[in-house]
Design a protein around this motif. Structure first.
Motif, PDB file in Angstrom:
ATOM      1  N   TYR A 198      32.861  57.816  40.224  1.00  0.00           N
ATOM      2  CA  TYR A 198      34.562  57.840  39.664  1.00  0.00           C
ATOM      3  C   TYR A 198      33.789  56.603  38.993  1.00  0.00           C
ATOM      4  CZ  TYR A 198      37.162  61.459  40.921  1.00  0.00           C
ATOM      5  OH  TYR A 198      37.902  62.858  41.253  1.00  0.00           O
ATOM      6  N   GLU A 199      34.894  56.125  37.827  1.00  0.00           N
ATOM      7  CA  GLU A 199      34.318  54.831  37.319  1.00  0.00           C
ATOM      8  C   GLU A 199      35.988  54.990  36.348  1.00  0.00           C
ATOM      9  OE1 GLU A 199      30.798  54.495  34.017  1.00  0.00           O
ATOM     10  OE2 GLU A 199      29.616  54.461  35.746  1.00  0.00           O
ATOM     11  N   PHE A 200      36.407  53.915  36.232  1.00  0.00           N
ATOM     12  CA  PHE A 200      38.051  52.622  35.822  1.00  0.00           C
ATOM     13  C   PHE A 200      37.964  51.879  36.907  1.00  0.00           C
ATOM     14  CE2 PHE A 200      41.396  54.404  33.665  1.00  0.00           C
ATOM     15  CZ  PHE A 200      41.960  53.130  33.481  1.00  0.00           C
ATOM     16  N   ALA A 201      36.613  50.772  35.953  1.00  0.00           N
ATOM     17  CA  ALA A 201      36.854  49.575  36.112  1.00  0.00           C
ATOM     18  C   ALA A 201      37.217  49.257  37.631  1.00  0.00           C
ATOM     19  CB  ALA A 201      37.657  48.178  35.414  1.00  0.00           C
ATOM     20  N   CYS A 202      37.672  48.167  38.183  1.00  0.00           N
ATOM     21  CA  CYS A 202      38.566  47.786  39.056  1.00  0.00           C
ATOM     22  C   CYS A 202      39.658  48.732  40.297  1.00  0.00           C
ATOM     23  CB  CYS A 202      38.655  46.515  39.756  1.00  0.00           C
ATOM     24  SG  CYS A 202      37.780  45.274  39.026  1.00  0.00           S
ATOM     25  N   PRO A 251      41.410  46.953  25.817  1.00  0.00           N
ATOM     26  CA  PRO A 251      39.820  46.766  26.001  1.00  0.00           C
ATOM     27  C   PRO A 251      40.339  44.955  26.705  1.00  0.00           C
ATOM     28  CG  PRO A 251      40.187  46.067  23.346  1.00  0.00           C
ATOM     29  CD  PRO A 251      41.832  47.024  24.355  1.00  0.00           C
ATOM     30  N   ASP A 252      40.186  44.434  27.200  1.00  0.00           N
ATOM     31  CA  ASP A 252      40.527  43.123  28.079  1.00  0.00           C
ATOM     32  C   ASP A 252      39.026  43.219  28.950  1.00  0.00           C
ATOM     33  OD1 ASP A 252      41.018  45.460  29.923  1.00  0.00           O
ATOM     34  OD2 ASP A 252      41.772  43.744  31.512  1.00  0.00           O
ATOM     35  N   PHE A 253      37.758  43.854  28.866  1.00  0.00           N
ATOM     36  CA  PHE A 253      37.266  43.642  30.287  1.00  0.00           C
ATOM     37  C   PHE A 253      35.649  45.428  29.354  1.00  0.00           C
ATOM     38  CE2 PHE A 253      34.261  44.520  34.229  1.00  0.00           C
ATOM     39  CZ  PHE A 253      34.378  42.988  34.623  1.00  0.00           C
ATOM     40  N   TRP A 254      34.407  45.196  29.453  1.00  0.00           N
ATOM     41  CA  TRP A 254      33.693  45.895  29.068  1.00  0.00           C
ATOM     42  C   TRP A 254      32.433  45.936  29.673  1.00  0.00           C
ATOM     43  CZ3 TRP A 254      36.343  42.865  26.066  1.00  0.00           C
ATOM     44  CH2 TRP A 254      35.223  42.468  24.597  1.00  0.00           C
ATOM     45  N   ARG A 255      31.420  47.290  29.521  1.00  0.00           N
ATOM     46  CA  ARG A 255      30.143  46.646  29.252  1.00  0.00           C
ATOM     47  C   ARG A 255      29.767  47.855  29.577  1.00  0.00           C
ATOM     48  NH1 ARG A 255      26.164  47.782  33.696  1.00  0.00           N
ATOM     49  NH2 ARG A 255      27.467  48.355  34.597  1.00  0.00           N
ATOM     50  N   ARG A 256      29.093  47.263  28.146  1.00  0.00           N
ATOM     51  CA  ARG A 256      28.170  48.875  26.876  1.00  0.00           C
ATOM     52  C   ARG A 256      26.097  49.401  28.490  1.00  0.00           C
ATOM     53  NH1 ARG A 256      29.196  50.311  22.225  1.00  0.00           N
ATOM     54  NH2 ARG A 256      30.655  49.287  21.433  1.00  0.00           N
ATOM     55  N   ASP A 276      23.328  43.863  31.611  1.00  0.00           N
ATOM     56  CA  ASP A 276      23.461  43.367  33.131  1.00  0.00           C
ATOM     57  C   ASP A 276      24.678  42.778  33.284  1.00  0.00           C
ATOM     58  OD1 ASP A 276      21.024  44.527  33.454  1.00  0.00           O
ATOM     59  OD2 ASP A 276      19.927  42.650  32.387  1.00  0.00           O
ATOM     60  N   TYR A 277      25.428  42.544  32.658  1.00  0.00           N
ATOM     61  CA  TYR A 277      26.606  41.859  33.024  1.00  0.00           C
ATOM     62  C   TYR A 277      27.839  42.427  31.546  1.00  0.00           C
ATOM     63  CZ  TYR A 277      22.950  38.939  35.647  1.00  0.00           C
ATOM     64  OH  TYR A 277      22.434  38.538  35.462  1.00  0.00           O
ATOM     65  N   PRO A 278      29.289  42.368  32.267  1.00  0.00           N
ATOM     66  CA  PRO A 278      29.819  42.783  31.624  1.00  0.00           C
ATOM     67  C   PRO A 278      31.018  41.540  31.022  1.00  0.00           C
ATOM     68  CG  PRO A 278      30.354  42.390  34.527  1.00  0.00           C
ATOM     69  CD  PRO A 278      29.597  42.550  33.775  1.00  0.00           C
ATOM     70  N   ARG A 279      31.491  41.534  29.591  1.00  0.00           N
ATOM     71  CA  ARG A 279      31.784  41.176  29.129  1.00  0.00           C
ATOM     72  C   ARG A 279      33.391  40.748  29.251  1.00  0.00           C
ATOM     73  NH1 ARG A 279      29.236  41.081  22.675  1.00  0.00           N
ATOM     74  NH2 ARG A 279      30.334  38.728  22.629  1.00  0.00           N
ATOM     75  N   HIS A 280      34.223  39.862  28.642  1.00  0.00           N
ATOM     76  CA  HIS A 280      35.227  40.092  29.051  1.00  0.00           C
ATOM     77  C   HIS A 280      36.423  39.632  27.648  1.00  0.00           C
ATOM     78  CE1 HIS A 280      35.261  35.919  30.164  1.00  0.00           C
ATOM     79  NE2 HIS A 280      34.641  35.990  30.429  1.00  0.00           N
ATOM     80  N   GLY A 281      38.043  39.994  27.280  1.00  0.00           N
ATOM     81  CA  GLY A 281      38.140  39.104  26.306  1.00  0.00           C
ATOM     82  C   GLY A 281      39.562  38.320  26.438  1.00  0.00           C
ATOM     83  N   GLY A 282      38.946  37.890  27.593  1.00  0.00           N
ATOM     84  CA  GLY A 282      39.339  35.800  27.710  1.00  0.00           C
ATOM     85  C   GLY A 282      41.053  36.166  28.246  1.00  0.00           C
ATOM     86  N   ARG A 283      41.952  35.556  27.496  1.00  0.00           N
ATOM     87  CA  ARG A 283      43.125  35.177  27.084  1.00  0.00           C
ATOM     88  C   ARG A 283      43.603  37.061  27.277  1.00  0.00           C
ATOM     89  NH1 ARG A 283      45.602  35.572  22.333  1.00  0.00           N
ATOM     90  NH2 ARG A 283      44.589  36.901  20.389  1.00  0.00           N
ATOM     91  N   PRO A 290      47.055  41.647  27.550  1.00  0.00           N
ATOM     92  CA  PRO A 290      48.334  42.699  28.253  1.00  0.00           C
ATOM     93  C   PRO A 290      47.241  43.141  28.953  1.00  0.00           C
ATOM     94  CG  PRO A 290      47.285  43.437  25.965  1.00  0.00           C
ATOM     95  CD  PRO A 290      46.871  41.534  25.972  1.00  0.00           C
ATOM     96  N   GLY A 291      46.052  42.296  30.016  1.00  0.00           N
ATOM     97  CA  GLY A 291      45.364  44.068  30.390  1.00  0.00           C
ATOM     98  C   GLY A 291      46.409  44.038  32.361  1.00  0.00           C
ATOM     99  N   TYR A 292      46.044  43.118  33.070  1.00  0.00           N
ATOM    100  CA  TYR A 292      46.443  42.723  33.843  1.00  0.00           C
ATOM    101  C   TYR A 292      47.448  42.833  34.470  1.00  0.00           C
ATOM    102  CZ  TYR A 292      46.543  41.989  39.857  1.00  0.00           C
ATOM    103  OH  TYR A 292      47.530  41.473  40.657  1.00  0.00           O
ATOM    104  N   PHE A 293      48.811  41.822  33.805  1.00  0.00           N
ATOM    105  CA  PHE A 293      50.186  41.657  34.717  1.00  0.00           C
ATOM    106  C   PHE A 293      50.695  43.445  33.479  1.00  0.00           C
ATOM    107  CE2 PHE A 293      48.816  37.736  35.095  1.00  0.00           C
ATOM    108  CZ  PHE A 293      49.301  38.029  36.137  1.00  0.00           C
TER     109      PHE A 293
END
Length: 349
Positions: free
Chosen positions: A108-112, A183-188, A192-199, A204-207
């Protein structure tokens, strides 16, 4: 009632302190530890990956309760660091614990939140009668680019849960989810490493998603935060789960047992499952547990769980190490050894 039959955790013994990472990159360590609430993180050994961590967590689950592995009809492993792009981790886990060949298996994949998605699938399959037991695992050796903010928390670890309906130690009373395309966080593929949308990581990501799933659970179960003994939230750092818990009406006492991130770091797909395992390590019959995961991209899975009398006599919690024991007696690495362990330094032929 469908529920957790047994559970296990694995956390590598190696650690690196946040202040050591900050020293290398010329950052202010106190600002980082104060901002994140994380002081050190786990580091995989050079021969450890999401598959080996998943295997060890599953074996620890089986050490706690005498389950015939051949009766495990499904193995699902959630991770965002599967060792192969095309070759399932779940097959390796099933073979290692003796569950093959009569089983369904998938990664399964859905980030965390891939690990909690696996739990939901096992719940449905057990409840429908398709399988007797299902094994759901969240396992990661998470990535953070050198010098990136993620490097201070990206850690390694995993938790495994065998789901069934014969004398569960904790019933899974209900689950619900809240999902959007954020799209707050992704890795194509190939990066090797993911990128993130910072703010966008907080809102509207976690909270938004954690509160959305949590409030949906309150509505569907006719509960409030005060109805629960403990609560576990996804923990990318120590600040986010504490804030969302307070906003939803939970106290620090309710979330403290499952808040492993200050000494562990963010184990991605393993984060909320390890928090649940740490809570089960000290739980008593009748305890009511609230769990809400989060996966960037983005979505959250919430669970309403009740600990049963079976936790006293159907499982031997001491037969496998607790989360607290796995966090104890760490071996600290300097940045050079950490980089070698993480494959950031590669010897040229």
């Amino acid at each position: 009632m469908v529920g957790i039959i047994t559970y296990g955790v694995y956390i590598p013994r190696y650690r690196i302190k946040v202040e050591e990472i900050a020293r290398v990159w010329g950052a202010n360590a106190s600002d980082i530890t104060g901002g994140l609430g994380v002081f050190e993180k786990s580091v995989p050994d050079m021969d450890e990956d999401a598959a080996t961590i998943a295997v060890e967590a599953a074996r620890n689950a089986l050490r706690r309760r005498a389950i015939n592995p051949e009766e495990i009809g499904a193995v699902y492993v959630g991770s965002e660091s599967h060792p192969y792009a095309v070759k399932p981790t779940a097959c390796t886990v099933g073979e290692a614990i003796g569950a093959t060949p009569v089983m369904t298996a998938a990664d399964y994949e859905f980030a965390c939140k891939a690990g909690t998605a696996a739990i939901q699938t096992c719940m449905g399959m057990v409840k429908s009668g398709m399988i007797k037991y299902g094994l759901a695992i969240g396992s990661d050796v998470s990535q953070g680019a050198p010098g990136d903010a993620l490097e201070y928390t990206a850690a390694a670890g995993g938790a495994a849960f065998i789901i069934g309906n014969d004398d569960p130690i904790a019933t899974l009373n209900h689950t619900c989810s809240f999902t959007t395309d954020t799209p707050d966080f992704w890795r194509r593929e190939g990066q090797d490493y993911p990128r993130h949308g910072g703010r966008f990581t907080g809102d509207p990501g976690y909270f938004k998603h954690v509160k959305g799933a949590s409030r949906l659970m309150f509505e569907q179960m006719k509960t409030t935060a005060k109805d629960y003994t403990y609560a576990v939230f996804h923990q990318p750092n120590a600040k986010f789960p504490q804030k969302v818990a307070k906003d939803l009406g939970f106290s620090m006492e309710q979330i403290k047992p499952g808040l492993a991130v200050p000494r562990l770091g963010n184990t991605y797909s393993g984060a909320s499952p390890i928090g649940l395992a740490a809570t089960l390590d000290i739980a008593k019959p009748g305890d009511h547990i609230f769990v809400c995961s989060f996966g960037s991209g983005a979505g959250s899975d919430a669970f309403d769980i009740t600990v049963t009398d079976a936790i006293k006599d159907k499982i031997n919690r001491a037969a496998a190490p607790s989360v607290e024991k796995l966090l104890a007696n760490p071996i600290y690495l300097d940045y050079a050894k950490y980089a070698k362990h993480k494959g950031k330094l590669v010897m040229q032929a």
